[in-house]
Scaffold this motif. Sequence first.
Motif, PDB file in Angstrom:
ATOM      1  N   VAL A  71      19.937 -14.040 -41.115  1.00 46.44           N
ATOM      2  CA  VAL A  71      20.968 -13.231 -40.450  1.00 46.44           C
ATOM      3  C   VAL A  71      20.991 -13.608 -38.966  1.00 46.44           C
ATOM      4  O   VAL A  71      22.060 -13.817 -38.379  1.00 46.44           O
ATOM      5  CB  VAL A  71      20.711 -11.717 -40.631  1.00 46.44           C
ATOM      6  CG1 VAL A  71      21.582 -10.896 -39.697  1.00 46.44           C
ATOM      7  CG2 VAL A  71      20.941 -11.308 -42.076  1.00 46.44           C
ATOM      8  N   VAL A  72      19.819 -13.724 -38.362  1.00 49.62           N
ATOM      9  CA  VAL A  72      19.729 -14.098 -36.943  1.00 49.62           C
ATOM     10  C   VAL A  72      20.304 -15.499 -36.726  1.00 49.62           C
ATOM     11  O   VAL A  72      21.104 -15.718 -35.816  1.00 49.62           O
ATOM     12  CB  VAL A  72      18.272 -13.999 -36.437  1.00 49.62           C
ATOM     13  CG1 VAL A  72      18.147 -14.555 -35.019  1.00 49.62           C
ATOM     14  CG2 VAL A  72      17.784 -12.556 -36.492  1.00 49.62           C
ATOM     15  N   PHE A  73      19.909 -16.469 -37.562  1.00 49.74           N
ATOM     16  CA  PHE A  73      20.419 -17.841 -37.421  1.00 49.74           C
ATOM     17  C   PHE A  73      21.942 -17.877 -37.487  1.00 49.74           C
ATOM     18  O   PHE A  73      22.600 -18.455 -36.636  1.00 49.74           O
ATOM     19  CB  PHE A  73      19.900 -18.769 -38.536  1.00 49.74           C
ATOM     20  CG  PHE A  73      18.422 -18.955 -38.588  1.00 49.74           C
ATOM     21  CD1 PHE A  73      17.612 -18.843 -37.473  1.00 49.74           C
ATOM     22  CD2 PHE A  73      17.815 -19.263 -39.802  1.00 49.74           C
ATOM     23  CE1 PHE A  73      16.250 -19.030 -37.549  1.00 49.74           C
ATOM     24  CE2 PHE A  73      16.455 -19.462 -39.887  1.00 49.74           C
ATOM     25  CZ  PHE A  73      15.663 -19.341 -38.767  1.00 49.74           C
ATOM     26  N   ARG A  74      22.489 -17.267 -38.528  1.00 49.03           N
ATOM     27  CA  ARG A  74      23.933 -17.395 -38.792  1.00 49.03           C
ATOM     28  C   ARG A  74      24.783 -16.450 -37.945  1.00 49.03           C
ATOM     29  O   ARG A  74      25.774 -16.864 -37.349  1.00 49.03           O
ATOM     30  CB  ARG A  74      24.211 -17.167 -40.285  1.00 49.03           C
ATOM     31  CG  ARG A  74      25.662 -17.204 -40.657  1.00 49.03           C
ATOM     32  CD  ARG A  74      26.276 -18.567 -40.487  1.00 49.03           C
ATOM     33  NE  ARG A  74      27.724 -18.450 -40.626  1.00 49.03           N
ATOM     34  CZ  ARG A  74      28.586 -19.190 -39.989  1.00 49.03           C
ATOM     35  NH1 ARG A  74      28.194 -20.145 -39.194  1.00 49.03           N
ATOM     36  NH2 ARG A  74      29.873 -18.999 -40.156  1.00 49.03           N
ATOM     37  N   LYS A  75      24.431 -15.196 -37.917  1.00 44.68           N
ATOM     38  CA  LYS A  75      25.287 -14.208 -37.253  1.00 44.68           C
ATOM     39  C   LYS A  75      25.151 -14.239 -35.735  1.00 44.68           C
ATOM     40  O   LYS A  75      26.113 -13.964 -35.024  1.00 44.68           O
ATOM     41  CB  LYS A  75      24.996 -12.797 -37.771  1.00 44.68           C
ATOM     42  CG  LYS A  75      25.277 -12.614 -39.258  1.00 44.68           C
ATOM     43  CD  LYS A  75      26.726 -12.831 -39.586  1.00 44.68           C
ATOM     44  CE  LYS A  75      27.015 -12.469 -41.039  1.00 44.68           C
ATOM     45  NZ  LYS A  75      28.437 -12.638 -41.368  1.00 44.68           N
ATOM     46  N   LEU A  76      23.953 -14.559 -35.224  1.00 47.92           N
ATOM     47  CA  LEU A  76      23.732 -14.570 -33.786  1.00 47.92           C
ATOM     48  C   LEU A  76      23.619 -15.984 -33.213  1.00 47.92           C
ATOM     49  O   LEU A  76      23.545 -16.152 -31.999  1.00 47.92           O
ATOM     50  CB  LEU A  76      22.482 -13.756 -33.430  1.00 47.92           C
ATOM     51  CG  LEU A  76      22.518 -12.291 -33.882  1.00 47.92           C
ATOM     52  CD1 LEU A  76      21.219 -11.600 -33.513  1.00 47.92           C
ATOM     53  CD2 LEU A  76      23.722 -11.565 -33.307  1.00 47.92           C
ATOM     54  N   GLN A  77      23.557 -16.984 -34.089  1.00 49.67           N
ATOM     55  CA  GLN A  77      23.475 -18.391 -33.683  1.00 49.67           C
ATOM     56  C   GLN A  77      22.297 -18.636 -32.737  1.00 49.67           C
ATOM     57  O   GLN A  77      22.410 -19.309 -31.718  1.00 49.67           O
ATOM     58  CB  GLN A  77      24.795 -18.856 -33.065  1.00 49.67           C
ATOM     59  CG  GLN A  77      25.958 -18.888 -34.043  1.00 49.67           C
ATOM     60  CD  GLN A  77      25.749 -19.897 -35.161  1.00 49.67           C
ATOM     61  OE1 GLN A  77      25.408 -21.055 -34.922  1.00 49.67           O
ATOM     62  NE2 GLN A  77      25.947 -19.474 -36.407  1.00 49.67           N
ATOM     63  N   THR A  78      21.152 -18.078 -33.117  1.00 48.67           N
ATOM     64  CA  THR A  78      19.930 -18.277 -32.343  1.00 48.67           C
ATOM     65  C   THR A  78      18.735 -18.088 -33.275  1.00 48.67           C
ATOM     66  O   THR A  78      18.898 -17.981 -34.491  1.00 48.67           O
ATOM     67  CB  THR A  78      19.872 -17.323 -31.129  1.00 48.67           C
ATOM     68  OG1 THR A  78      18.807 -17.743 -30.267  1.00 48.67           O
ATOM     69  CG2 THR A  78      19.707 -15.874 -31.534  1.00 48.67           C
ATOM     70  N   MET A  79      17.547 -18.043 -32.693  1.00 51.31           N
ATOM     71  CA  MET A  79      16.323 -17.799 -33.445  1.00 51.31           C
ATOM     72  C   MET A  79      15.679 -16.518 -32.936  1.00 51.31           C
ATOM     73  O   MET A  79      16.008 -16.042 -31.855  1.00 51.31           O
ATOM     74  CB  MET A  79      15.345 -18.964 -33.256  1.00 51.31           C
ATOM     75  CG  MET A  79      15.817 -20.262 -33.841  1.00 51.31           C
ATOM     76  SD  MET A  79      14.776 -21.661 -33.356  1.00 51.31           S
ATOM     77  CE  MET A  79      13.170 -21.149 -33.903  1.00 51.31           C
TER      78      MET A  79
END
Length: 182
Positions: A71-79
């Motif tokens: 969810v963090v990778f895709r929705k927020l475009q970060t780690m």
Amino acid sequence: MDKIQNPWLQVPGYSCPGCSPTNEKGLKLQFWEECDDIVSYWQPELSYQSWKNTLHGGIQCMMLDEVAGWVVFRKLQTMGVTSRIDTKYIKPMTIVDKVEMRARITKRMRQVVFIESELWQNGELCTCAEVTYFCSTPEFTCREYGFKGCFLEKDIQPLSSYQVSPRIYSEEDEKEECEAPK
């Protein structure tokens, strides 16, 4: 549902027990985006049982955390890193039936994000968790880990267009290098 491209495939040493396709003992999870949810499916094996035909609770917790991470990778475009996971085991899960994982953001406060993760089997909610992640800025994530985004396969982003090996970036490089391709 749209399949998510795994942005880590070309990173040397990538061996996540949740999502690496080359980790022989891992779950080899793949992920899809469906509206606000990130979704994955997995068929348990005998080696993941605790009691007869029962899926081990630690494996369940790993799945809840892994889908939250995506969810963090895709929705927020970060780690990010898991800072807390509050797991509720509602109903025993079997190693016989396929598991459906779902997760979504419920709240965000600056760099802290709250994610609801769920494990379903045969249409019934079996395990859920409130997962709290501390997220890095996209610039830090790009500079330190070479992460330039998490794209859908339908967007046809070749991995080489945004995946780089980690290296030390100068501040001049940062803005130019950390721009995800459009």
